[in-house]
Scaffold this motif. Structure first.
Motif, PDB file in Angstrom:
ATOM      1  N   GLY A   1     -17.805   1.731  -3.805  1.00 39.37           N
ATOM      2  CA  GLY A   1     -18.904   3.115  -3.840  1.00 39.37           C
ATOM      3  C   GLY A   1     -18.795   3.617  -2.305  1.00 39.37           C
ATOM      4  O   GLY A   1     -17.927   3.582  -1.576  1.00 39.37           O
TER       5      GLY A   1
ATOM      6  N   THR B   1     -19.012  -2.230   4.476  1.00 42.27           N
ATOM      7  CA  THR B   1     -20.216  -3.043   3.977  1.00 42.27           C
ATOM      8  C   THR B   1     -20.024  -4.602   3.077  1.00 42.27           C
ATOM      9  O   THR B   1     -20.088  -5.507   3.461  1.00 42.27           O
TER      10      THR B   1
ATOM     11  N   LEU C   1      -1.370   6.133   0.552  1.00 41.55           N
ATOM     12  CA  LEU C   1      -2.266   8.027  -0.549  1.00 41.55           C
ATOM     13  C   LEU C   1      -3.068   8.409   0.700  1.00 41.55           C
ATOM     14  O   LEU C   1      -3.422   8.050   1.637  1.00 41.55           O
TER      15      LEU C   1
ATOM     16  N   ALA D   1     -10.154   5.749   1.506  1.00 37.95           N
ATOM     17  CA  ALA D   1     -11.524   5.474   1.610  1.00 37.95           C
ATOM     18  C   ALA D   1     -11.903   5.084   2.879  1.00 37.95           C
ATOM     19  O   ALA D   1     -12.906   4.966   4.160  1.00 37.95           O
ATOM     20  N   THR D   2     -11.101   3.933   4.053  1.00 33.41           N
ATOM     21  CA  THR D   2     -11.623   2.680   4.648  1.00 33.41           C
ATOM     22  C   THR D   2     -11.260   3.418   5.638  1.00 33.41           C
ATOM     23  O   THR D   2     -11.498   3.366   6.858  1.00 33.41           O
TER      24      THR D   2
ATOM     25  N   ASP E   1       0.827  -1.092   0.039  1.00 37.30           N
ATOM     26  CA  ASP E   1       0.272  -0.130   0.218  1.00 37.30           C
ATOM     27  C   ASP E   1       0.832   1.409   0.122  1.00 37.30           C
ATOM     28  O   ASP E   1       1.798   1.579   0.812  1.00 37.30           O
TER      29      ASP E   1
ATOM     30  N   ILE F   1     -20.826   2.278   9.008  1.00 34.42           N
ATOM     31  CA  ILE F   1     -22.485   1.181   9.144  1.00 34.42           C
ATOM     32  C   ILE F   1     -22.549   0.404   7.918  1.00 34.42           C
ATOM     33  O   ILE F   1     -22.272   0.136   6.719  1.00 34.42           O
TER      34      ILE F   1
HETATM   35  C1  LIG Z   1     -17.428   9.734   4.144  1.00 34.86           C
HETATM   36  C2  LIG Z   1     -17.196   8.474   3.699  1.00 34.86           C
HETATM   37  C3  LIG Z   1     -18.378   7.242   4.421  1.00 34.86           C
HETATM   38  C4  LIG Z   1     -18.689   5.882   4.620  1.00 34.86           C
HETATM   39  N1  LIG Z   1     -19.497   5.583   5.392  1.00 34.86           N
HETATM   40  C5  LIG Z   1     -19.479   3.758   4.596  1.00 34.86           C
HETATM   41  C6  LIG Z   1     -20.686   3.672   5.082  1.00 34.86           C
HETATM   42  O1  LIG Z   1     -20.896   4.010   6.660  1.00 34.86           O
HETATM   43  N2  LIG Z   1     -20.401   2.157   4.985  1.00 34.86           N
HETATM   44  C7  LIG Z   1     -20.161   1.742   4.287  1.00 34.86           C
HETATM   45  O2  LIG Z   1     -20.223  -0.081   3.263  1.00 34.86           O
HETATM   46  N3  LIG Z   1     -19.174   1.901   3.586  1.00 34.86           N
HETATM   47  C8  LIG Z   1     -18.937   3.107   4.170  1.00 34.86           C
HETATM   48  N4  LIG Z   1     -18.216   4.360   2.636  1.00 34.86           N
HETATM   49  C9  LIG Z   1     -17.097   3.516   1.862  1.00 34.86           C
HETATM   50  C10 LIG Z   1     -15.868   2.790   2.042  1.00 34.86           C
HETATM   51  O3  LIG Z   1     -15.334   3.534   3.168  1.00 34.86           O
HETATM   52  C11 LIG Z   1     -15.455   2.277   0.994  1.00 34.86           C
HETATM   53  O4  LIG Z   1     -15.988   2.103  -0.430  1.00 34.86           O
HETATM   54  C12 LIG Z   1     -14.037   1.152   1.395  1.00 34.86           C
HETATM   55  O5  LIG Z   1     -13.585   1.837   2.111  1.00 34.86           O
HETATM   56  C13 LIG Z   1     -13.694   1.903  -0.403  1.00 34.86           C
HETATM   57  O6  LIG Z   1     -13.077   0.679   0.101  1.00 34.86           O
HETATM   58  P1  LIG Z   1     -10.932   0.627  -1.075  1.00 34.86           P
HETATM   59  O7  LIG Z   1      -9.700  -0.457  -0.293  1.00 34.86           O
HETATM   60  O8  LIG Z   1     -11.326  -0.157  -1.868  1.00 34.86           O
HETATM   61  O9  LIG Z   1     -10.746   1.777  -0.934  1.00 34.86           O
HETATM   62  P2  LIG Z   1      -9.315   3.082   0.322  1.00 34.86           P
HETATM   63  O10 LIG Z   1      -9.699   2.243   1.330  1.00 34.86           O
HETATM   64  O11 LIG Z   1      -9.260   4.065  -0.439  1.00 34.86           O
HETATM   65  O12 LIG Z   1      -8.279   1.920  -0.009  1.00 34.86           O
HETATM   66  C14 LIG Z   1      -7.268   1.552  -0.622  1.00 34.86           C
HETATM   67  C15 LIG Z   1      -5.777   1.854  -1.128  1.00 34.86           C
HETATM   68  O13 LIG Z   1      -4.638   1.914  -1.941  1.00 34.86           O
HETATM   69  C16 LIG Z   1      -4.028   2.318  -2.082  1.00 34.86           C
HETATM   70  N5  LIG Z   1      -3.510   2.233  -3.427  1.00 34.86           N
HETATM   71  C17 LIG Z   1      -3.809   3.853  -4.789  1.00 34.86           C
HETATM   72  N6  LIG Z   1      -2.659   3.389  -5.293  1.00 34.86           N
HETATM   73  C18 LIG Z   1      -2.007   2.814  -4.758  1.00 34.86           C
HETATM   74  C19 LIG Z   1      -0.814   2.295  -5.720  1.00 34.86           C
HETATM   75  N7  LIG Z   1      -0.465   2.561  -7.266  1.00 34.86           N
HETATM   76  N8  LIG Z   1      -0.042   1.655  -4.955  1.00 34.86           N
HETATM   77  C20 LIG Z   1      -0.213   0.871  -3.950  1.00 34.86           C
HETATM   78  N9  LIG Z   1      -1.254   0.894  -2.861  1.00 34.86           N
HETATM   79  C21 LIG Z   1      -1.990   1.808  -3.699  1.00 34.86           C
HETATM   80  C22 LIG Z   1      -4.237   3.439  -1.339  1.00 34.86           C
HETATM   81  O14 LIG Z   1      -2.756   3.950  -0.612  1.00 34.86           O
HETATM   82  C23 LIG Z   1      -5.083   3.366  -0.166  1.00 34.86           C
HETATM   83  O15 LIG Z   1      -4.701   3.293   0.808  1.00 34.86           O
HETATM   84  C24 LIG Z   1     -17.520   5.784   3.242  1.00 34.86           C
HETATM   85  C25 LIG Z   1     -17.201   6.644   2.200  1.00 34.86           C
HETATM   86  C26 LIG Z   1     -16.441   7.732   2.865  1.00 34.86           C
HETATM   87  C27 LIG Z   1     -15.393   8.151   1.997  1.00 34.86           C
END
Ligand SMILES: Cc1cc2nc3c(=O)[nH]c(=O)nc-3n(C[C@H](O)[C@H](O)[C@H](O)COP(=O)(O)OP(=O)(O)OC[C@H]3O[C@@H](n4cnc5c(N)ncnc54)[C@H](O)[C@@H]3O)c2cc1C
Length: 367
Positions: free
Chosen positions: A331, A336, A33, A37-38, A30, A44
């Motif tokens: 999204g 969840t 960055l 989002a996480t 990772d 919820i």
């Molecule tokens: C304000 C807000 C409220 C939310 N509330 C809820 C909720 O109540 N319930 C729910 O179910 N969901 C909720 N969500 C949605 C949820 O948080 C996201 O859908 C989820 O966290 C996405 O996870 P992810 O791992 O896909 O992305 P991320 O958590 O963004 O992780 C992506 C990771 O990839 C890494 N990365 C990117 N490019 C590279 C690269 N080239 N090399 C190495 N690493 C890289 C980044 O550093 C990052 O750590 C919410 C989101 C937001 C913003």
């Protein structure tokens, strides 16, 4: 089988954990960055109260799966998932509307037992559950709704993956493409070879696949979310509150209440707390729960939801590059559905049959 997982938000951490549990040799990397989002997500876990029926069966299966996930983490030495069933209140001032909500949620609860018990509460009863609530708001209570702290769950998943032998690294990677085939990744000039690569890079996922000529339909949608503190108030058991606006409130131990959130499509990767975003979040929160007016404003977090045009996730292997799998596009619902989706993709990578559950989410579709 050796698998490199790019990204360790909920998507990457859960995939790495599931792959490790099934005996794969896993390296998860990772870039740390800003705006993951996480780290910002509200937390919820209540698919049963979604307003639309779209993708409902998958989301409800994900809600059911959380109970298994907690057990799997415990088996792998982590009992700190932070997931707790606290119940949810769908609040309205119109009781006729609430009766419709109750009917709808009752039907869903019959199909998905983890939803628990669905019942109508008058305003006084609703305030017993969530004391700052506006006096005119009645509610439908859904006992199975849960909440999770995304940062803590991510840490637990990565810890569990490590306990199963996964290697967890930092840095920004690019795909290693040789002769049109993905052979692994490049990290700081070093090549890390792999039989399979998982793209779990959230809102940044599209950039990773550009060198393959694959245009992934995922863009950042900024969310601003505010953390409040109610000094001396025990908030641990307070339920999630879901008003009609799409905004929400939820509580965490010890005295924290989280209110959100903006949904800023077209934001790009602009990682700022804005005046209008802050106003929007606080205005909605204080209208629904005026009793929060004297709370301390602790911080506003900003995260980029990995948004798709059709609102559905991007899951599974690329058609032309089957050694690359995508776990992205979650999204507003990744905390969840992320863990459930991740275990399906992990199983697919390892050649297990996952039925047609991933069929609606081909990663290369025009979203
Ligand atoms: C304000 C807000 C409220 C939310 N509330 C809820 C909720 O109540 N319930 C729910 O179910 N969901 C909720 N969500 C949605 C949820 O948080 C996201 O859908 C989820 O966290 C996405 O996870 P992810 O791992 O896909 O992305 P991320 O958590 O963004 O992780 C992506 C990771 O990839 C890494 N990365 C990117 N490019 C590279 C690269 N080239 N090399 C190495 N690493 C890289 C980044 O550093 C990052 O750590 C919410 C989101 C937001 C913003």
């Amino acid at each position: 089988m050796r698998v490199v997982v790019v990204g360790s938000g909920i998507a990457g951490a859960a995939t790495a954990h599931q792959l490790s549990r099934r005996g794969a040799e896993v390296v998860v990397i990772d870039a740390g960055l800003t705006g993951a989002a996480t780290a910002a997500g509200a937390g919820i876990v209540s698919p049963w109260t979604a307003r639309a029926d779209r993708n409902l069966a998958f989301a409800m299966a994900a809600g059911e799966y959380y109970r298994t996930l907690v057990e799997e983490l415990a088996e792998d030495g982590r009992d700190d998932s932070s997931f707790e069933v606290v119940g949810g209140l769908v609040v309205r001032s119109d009781t006729a509307e609430l009766r419709e909500v109750r009917e709808r949620l009752q039907t869903r609860a019959e199909a998905s037992p983890a939803a628990g018990v669905v019942e109508l509460l008058d305003p006084g009863e609703a305030r017993e559950f969530f004391p700052p609530l506006a006096a005119e708001l009645a509610a439908v209570h859904v006992s199975g709704a849960g909440r999770v702290d995304g940062r803590r769950l991510r840490a637990a998943l990565l810890g569990a993956a490590r306990n199963r032998g996964a290697q967890v690294c930092e840095g920004r990677v690019e795909l290693d493409v040789d002769g049109g085939r993905v052979r692994g990744v490049h990290l700081a000039g070093e090549r890390i070879g792999a039989d399979a690569v998982v793209v779990a890079a959230g809102a940044w996922s599209a950039a990773l696949l550009e060198p393959l000529g694959v245009s992934l339909g995922v863009v950042p949608q900024r969310g601003q979310i505010t953390h409040l503190d109610l000094p001396g108030t025990g908030t641990r058991t307070w339920p999630v509150v879901l008003p009609p606006s799409g905004h929400y409130l939820l509580a965490f131990p010890e005295s924290r209440v989280v209110v959100g959130a903006t949904r800023e499509t077209g934001s790009g990767f602009d990682h700022r707390v804005t005046a209008s975003g802050q106003r929007e979040v606080l205005e909605h929160a204080l209208t629904v729960a005026p009793g929060l007016a004297e709370a301390t404003l602790v911080e506003t977090r900003v995260g980029f939801r990995p948004a798709t045009a059709d609102g559905l996730p991007l899951l599974g292997a690329l058609a032309e590059h089957p050694q690359v799998s995508v776990v992205s596009g979650f999204g507003p619902a990744g905390l969840t559905i992320g863990p459930y989706a991740a275990q399906l993709v992990a199983r697919q990578i390892l050649g297990e049959q996952v039925g047609d559950e991933l069929a609606p989410y081909p990663p290369e579709r025009a979203g």
